[in-house]
Design a protein around this motif. Structure first.
Motif, PDB file in Angstrom:
ATOM      1  N   ARG A 118       0.854  -1.186   0.000  1.00 21.21           N
ATOM      2  CA  ARG A 118       0.000   0.000   0.000  1.00 21.21           C
ATOM      3  C   ARG A 118       0.889   1.234   0.000  1.00 21.21           C
ATOM      4  O   ARG A 118       2.093   1.139   0.169  1.00 21.21           O
ATOM      5  N   TRP A 119       0.267   2.386  -0.140  1.00 16.67           N
ATOM      6  CA  TRP A 119       1.045   3.623  -0.089  1.00 16.67           C
ATOM      7  C   TRP A 119       1.526   3.896   1.326  1.00 16.67           C
ATOM      8  O   TRP A 119       2.663   4.268   1.534  1.00 16.67           O
ATOM      9  N   ILE A 120       0.652   3.724   2.295  1.00 22.85           N
ATOM     10  CA  ILE A 120       1.007   3.949   3.692  1.00 22.85           C
ATOM     11  C   ILE A 120       0.400   2.823   4.509  1.00 22.85           C
ATOM     12  O   ILE A 120      -0.764   2.478   4.346  1.00 22.85           O
ATOM     13  N   GLY A 121       1.181   2.251   5.407  1.00 23.74           N
ATOM     14  CA  GLY A 121       0.668   1.246   6.319  1.00 23.74           C
ATOM     15  C   GLY A 121       0.963  -0.169   5.896  1.00 23.74           C
ATOM     16  O   GLY A 121       1.338  -0.439   4.770  1.00 23.74           O
ATOM     17  N   PRO A 122       0.798  -1.113   6.825  1.00 26.26           N
ATOM     18  CA  PRO A 122       1.115  -2.514   6.546  1.00 26.26           C
ATOM     19  C   PRO A 122       0.079  -3.179   5.648  1.00 26.26           C
ATOM     20  O   PRO A 122      -1.082  -2.807   5.632  1.00 26.26           O
ATOM     21  N   SER A 123       0.550  -4.166   4.914  1.00 27.55           N
ATOM     22  CA  SER A 123      -0.341  -4.920   4.032  1.00 27.55           C
ATOM     23  C   SER A 123      -0.806  -6.193   4.717  1.00 27.55           C
ATOM     24  O   SER A 123      -1.962  -6.382   4.995  1.00 27.55           O
ATOM     25  N   ASP A 124       0.129  -7.096   4.978  1.00 28.99           N
ATOM     26  CA  ASP A 124      -0.185  -8.371   5.601  1.00 28.99           C
ATOM     27  C   ASP A 124       0.961  -8.702   6.547  1.00 28.99           C
ATOM     28  O   ASP A 124       2.099  -8.842   6.108  1.00 28.99           O
ATOM     29  N   SER A 125       0.695  -8.830   7.828  1.00 30.49           N
ATOM     30  CA  SER A 125       1.771  -8.903   8.805  1.00 30.49           C
ATOM     31  C   SER A 125       2.538 -10.218   8.802  1.00 30.49           C
ATOM     32  O   SER A 125       3.684 -10.261   9.184  1.00 30.49           O
ATOM     33  N   ASP A 126       1.931 -11.330   8.381  1.00 31.90           N
ATOM     34  CA  ASP A 126       2.632 -12.608   8.458  1.00 31.90           C
ATOM     35  C   ASP A 126       3.346 -12.982   7.158  1.00 31.90           C
ATOM     36  O   ASP A 126       3.981 -14.023   7.092  1.00 31.90           O
ATOM     37  N   ALA A 127       3.307 -12.171   6.152  1.00 34.08           N
ATOM     38  CA  ALA A 127       3.917 -12.521   4.875  1.00 34.08           C
ATOM     39  C   ALA A 127       5.436 -12.412   4.898  1.00 34.08           C
ATOM     40  O   ALA A 127       6.110 -13.015   4.089  1.00 34.08           O
ATOM     41  N   LEU A 128       6.015 -11.657   5.821  1.00 32.17           N
ATOM     42  CA  LEU A 128       7.467 -11.482   5.867  1.00 32.17           C
ATOM     43  C   LEU A 128       8.173 -12.588   6.633  1.00 32.17           C
ATOM     44  O   LEU A 128       9.366 -12.516   6.868  1.00 32.17           O
TER      45      LEU A 128
END
Length: 191
Positions: free
Chosen positions: A70-80
């Protein structure tokens, strides 16, 4: 540094040609004696779909990560969870804070590199000029390659992002490089 030295064009080209030849011979020896996993990793960079179950999964994962940003903010927290944390810190920060953070980091690193290169013309001593060019080149190669690797433009290696990635040795080396440049700039009016 060769191109800014006082060597003649013939010596510069001879030195460059010799260095490239030795580099190619060493790499050919490594590929012949150590197997072809490096070639497989390189081919996975160019054709990630073909090597998706083996070495290409990382590049497919990078594409998926950048597509969900996204432009600002997290997308999906467990993907990393599957990413190496120290080599892909630019990807992590971009993923947690969005495209805005990626842009801010790229602009800050780019401004620092441009500022370091712009000081070359102010230095009178040729040895000091070569020191600044060498130190800036070492720093900028790390930055450009790490960002290119995290974006997916360059093959994956373990090259850290200066002053942000984890590790004491790269941090000390980069601090010494910046300190060397600052010391030369401080004494730029001396002969």
């Amino acid at each position: 540094m060769l191109f800014w030295s006082n060597f003649s064009k013939k010596k510069v080209l001879l030195t460059l040609g010799t260095g490239i030849s030795i580099f190619l011979l060493i790499n050919a020896y490594i590929y012949i004696t150590r197997g072809n996993y490096r070639l497989k990793r390189l081919m996975a960079f160019f054709f990630p779909e073909r090597y998706g179950d083996d070495a290409g999964w990382y590049y497919l994962f990078l594409d998926k990560m950048w597509a969900s940003l996204r432009w600002i903010g997290p997308s999906d927290s467990d993907a990393l969870f599957y990413v190496n944390y120290t080599d892909t810190v630019f990807l992590q920060l971009s993923y947690q804070f969005g495209y805005v953070m990626a842009g801010i980091l790229a602009v800050l690193f780019g401004a620092l590199i441009i500022k370091m290169f712009s000081n070359v013309n102010k230095i009178k001593n040729p040895y000091a000029k070569l020191l600044i060019i060498g130190a800036t080149a070492l720093y900028s190669v790390q930055v450009i390659y790490n960002i290119g690797m995290c974006v997916g433009l360059l093959p994956s290696t373990s090259l850290s992002l200066p002053f942000i990635s984890y590790g004491i040795v790269p941090t000390i080396i980069n601090a010494l490089l910046i300190g060397l440049i600052l010391s030369i700039i401080r004494r730029k009016n001396f002969q």
